[in-house]
Design an enzyme around this catalytic site. Structure first.
Site, PDB file in Angstrom:
ATOM      1  N   GLY A 104       2.563  -9.346   7.021  1.00 35.39           N
ATOM      2  CA  GLY A 104       2.502  -7.809   7.198  1.00 35.39           C
ATOM      3  C   GLY A 104       2.782  -7.442   8.636  1.00 35.39           C
ATOM      4  O   GLY A 104       2.409  -8.322   9.643  1.00 35.39           O
ATOM      5  N   GLY A 162       7.106 -10.623  -4.248  1.00 36.20           N
ATOM      6  CA  GLY A 162       7.664 -11.386  -3.218  1.00 36.20           C
ATOM      7  C   GLY A 162       7.204 -13.012  -3.112  1.00 36.20           C
ATOM      8  O   GLY A 162       6.882 -13.405  -4.357  1.00 36.20           O
ATOM      9  N   ILE A 183       4.422 -14.271  -2.274  1.00 36.56           N
ATOM     10  CA  ILE A 183       3.082 -14.221  -2.646  1.00 36.56           C
ATOM     11  C   ILE A 183       3.003 -14.085  -4.235  1.00 36.56           C
ATOM     12  O   ILE A 183       2.340 -14.811  -4.867  1.00 36.56           O
ATOM     13  CB  ILE A 183       2.028 -13.477  -2.107  1.00 36.56           C
ATOM     14  CG1 ILE A 183       2.068 -13.878  -0.559  1.00 36.56           C
ATOM     15  CG2 ILE A 183       0.489 -13.228  -2.493  1.00 36.56           C
ATOM     16  CD1 ILE A 183       1.371 -12.861   0.460  1.00 36.56           C
ATOM     17  N   ARG A 227      -3.138  -5.431   1.318  1.00 36.68           N
ATOM     18  CA  ARG A 227      -3.886  -4.766   2.480  1.00 36.68           C
ATOM     19  C   ARG A 227      -4.753  -3.715   1.793  1.00 36.68           C
ATOM     20  O   ARG A 227      -4.719  -3.194   0.598  1.00 36.68           O
ATOM     21  CB  ARG A 227      -2.565  -4.021   3.398  1.00 36.68           C
ATOM     22  CG  ARG A 227      -1.849  -4.606   4.264  1.00 36.68           C
ATOM     23  CD  ARG A 227      -2.774  -5.275   5.370  1.00 36.68           C
ATOM     24  NE  ARG A 227      -1.986  -6.128   6.292  1.00 36.68           N
ATOM     25  CZ  ARG A 227      -1.674  -7.473   6.379  1.00 36.68           C
ATOM     26  NH1 ARG A 227      -2.272  -7.983   5.371  1.00 36.68           N
ATOM     27  NH2 ARG A 227      -0.986  -8.004   7.147  1.00 36.68           N
ATOM     28  N   ASP A 257      -9.750  -9.722  -1.372  1.00 31.55           N
ATOM     29  CA  ASP A 257      -9.720 -10.380   0.009  1.00 31.55           C
ATOM     30  C   ASP A 257      -9.525  -9.685   1.121  1.00 31.55           C
ATOM     31  O   ASP A 257      -9.476 -10.020   2.164  1.00 31.55           O
ATOM     32  CB  ASP A 257      -8.589 -11.408  -0.095  1.00 31.55           C
ATOM     33  CG  ASP A 257      -8.683 -12.575   1.041  1.00 31.55           C
ATOM     34  OD1 ASP A 257      -9.741 -12.839   1.677  1.00 31.55           O
ATOM     35  OD2 ASP A 257      -7.554 -12.705   1.573  1.00 31.55           O
ATOM     36  N   HIS A 291     -10.956 -11.734   3.805  1.00 32.14           N
ATOM     37  CA  HIS A 291      -9.789 -11.764   4.459  1.00 32.14           C
ATOM     38  C   HIS A 291      -9.413 -13.106   4.881  1.00 32.14           C
ATOM     39  O   HIS A 291      -9.064 -13.444   6.122  1.00 32.14           O
ATOM     40  CB  HIS A 291      -9.388 -10.776   5.512  1.00 32.14           C
ATOM     41  CG  HIS A 291      -7.851 -10.275   5.653  1.00 32.14           C
ATOM     42  ND1 HIS A 291      -7.254  -9.249   5.966  1.00 32.14           N
ATOM     43  CD2 HIS A 291      -6.789 -10.992   5.096  1.00 32.14           C
ATOM     44  CE1 HIS A 291      -6.003  -9.049   5.953  1.00 32.14           C
ATOM     45  NE2 HIS A 291      -5.636 -10.147   5.600  1.00 32.14           N
ATOM     46  N   ILE A 292      -9.376 -14.225   4.021  1.00 31.99           N
ATOM     47  CA  ILE A 292      -9.245 -15.695   4.172  1.00 31.99           C
ATOM     48  C   ILE A 292      -8.151 -16.072   3.574  1.00 31.99           C
ATOM     49  O   ILE A 292      -7.610 -17.323   3.367  1.00 31.99           O
ATOM     50  CB  ILE A 292     -10.444 -16.196   3.856  1.00 31.99           C
ATOM     51  CG1 ILE A 292     -10.592 -16.154   2.248  1.00 31.99           C
ATOM     52  CG2 ILE A 292     -11.513 -15.941   4.527  1.00 31.99           C
ATOM     53  CD1 ILE A 292     -11.782 -17.209   1.888  1.00 31.99           C
ATOM     54  N   GLY A 293      -7.007 -15.235   3.095  1.00 40.18           N
ATOM     55  CA  GLY A 293      -5.928 -15.548   2.330  1.00 40.18           C
ATOM     56  C   GLY A 293      -4.934 -16.708   3.104  1.00 40.18           C
ATOM     57  O   GLY A 293      -4.810 -17.716   2.106  1.00 40.18           O
ATOM     58  N   SER A 294      -4.723 -16.596   4.136  1.00 37.79           N
ATOM     59  CA  SER A 294      -4.047 -17.551   4.981  1.00 37.79           C
ATOM     60  C   SER A 294      -4.604 -18.569   5.785  1.00 37.79           C
ATOM     61  O   SER A 294      -4.247 -19.478   6.484  1.00 37.79           O
ATOM     62  CB  SER A 294      -3.113 -16.921   5.931  1.00 37.79           C
ATOM     63  OG  SER A 294      -3.659 -16.237   6.891  1.00 37.79           O
TER      64      SER A 294
END
Length: 329
Positions: free
Chosen positions: A87, A164, A166, A246, A270, A294-297
């Site tokens: 993002g 997209g 993801i 987001r 997340d 917010h641990i997605g990546s």
């Protein structure tokens, strides 16, 4: 390329492999502080304002906003901003465009890791993990044939908002769960959707038909609070809402009301607004929401790959070559 060119890395936890990509060619200046949490708003803000004058490139490691004050401090020397994120709504895109500063992001490399977290959130909400983990911690278990029953993914309809990288990775990972059908929505039908066996529908149709709804869209003026009281009312009573995009894609007050009153079955988040979510936030009082920080990546491999892609974008920008993953060229 020249060691006379300075590159500023905005956070003190940027991977060493990416630092090496940059330091082999440029003079690299790294903030002493983290660009996350409270330090991003206090000591690191002052540090970056002090360090950025004369820098040709800024590697941004944070979802904190890039401010006009910081760009003003950089002056005319700044040629490129490389954000280590998919993002870029935090990157003052209009301001960068007006100044002729190039911008890159790091899409796709984080898609597998974020998709894994999306699947975890689906399972967490469907199998009531918030509620069941609380039982374990209390030492009082609801035991019985009809106790603590969750929902199956088998035979369900899963809707993806934003097909997209993801979104596609989520579909691929859920295929093994014997999902009944996949729907997706966006600006247009995509050949990748057909290849995955996913059906293109309107947002309204997706919301009305899906048992699981996964938000994997970027935050824009169009998508901000796309999930609100009106769109939540379209969902099935057994619907599970998952957000890995987001936090501001969702009106959290409306989501709270829908969950509290059992208008939808559950949610897995997340991302929230704000981050971190305050400990006394009303969403945290509910059993039917499963929230991660917010641990997605957040895997070793993914964060390294994101950092190295950001570093290589800087190298290409300062050598006059096209960016690998351009937002603004």
């Amino acid at each position: 390329m020249s060691k006379d060119l300075k590159v500023l890395v905005s956070s003190n936890d940027f991977p060493e492999s990416a630092i090496k990509i940059l330091s082999d060619k440029f003079t690299v200046v790294v903030s002493r502080y983290s660009n996350y949490g409270e330090s991003a708003r206090t000591v690191n803000r002052e540090e970056l304002l002090r360090l950025i004058p004369g820098c040709a490139a800024l590697v941004w490691c944070s979802d904190s906003p890039i401010t006009k004050e910081l760009l003003d401090a950089a002056g005319d020397s700044l040629k490129v901003v490389a954000t280590s994120s998919a993002g870029y709504n935090h990157c003052a895109v209009d301001e960068l465009r007006a100044r002729g500063i190039r911008l890159s992001n790091t899409p796709d490399v984080l898609a597998p890791a974020v998709a894994e977290v999306a699947v975890s959130l689906i399972l967490g909400a469907a199998r009531r993990l918030t509620e069941n983990l609380a039982q374990v911690r209390k030492g009082v278990w609801e035991i019985g044939f009809s106790k603590c029953l969750g929902q199956d993914l088998r035979g369900s309809t899963v809707g993806i908002v934003g097909l997209g990288g993801i979104g596609r990775a989520v579909v691929k990972r859920l295929a093994g769960f014997e999902v009944g059908r996949f729907l997706y929505t966006g600006h247009r039908e995509k050949p990748e959707g057909k290849a995955l066996g996913a059906q293109f529908v309107s947002l309204q149709e997706l919301l009305r038909s899906s048992d699981v709804i996964v938000l994997a869209a970027p935050l824009t003026d169009e998508t901000r609070r796309m999930i609100n009281a009106e769109t939540l009312a379209m969902m099935k009573s057994n619907a599970i809402l998952v957000n890995v995009g987001r936090g501001d894609l969702v009106d959290q007050d409306a989501l709270y009301d829908a969950l509290k009153n059992n208008k939808i079955y559950g949610a897995g988040l997340d991302v929230t607004s704000p981050e971190p979510l305050p400990r006394d936030h009303k969403l945290l009082t509910l059993d039917n929401v499963f929230i991660l920080p917010h641990i997605g990546s957040a895997t070793v491999r993914t964060r390294r790959d994101m950092a190295e892609l950001a570093g290589n974008n800087v190298v290409r920008a300062l050598s006059g070559e096209p960016l690998l993953t351009p937002v603004l060229e």
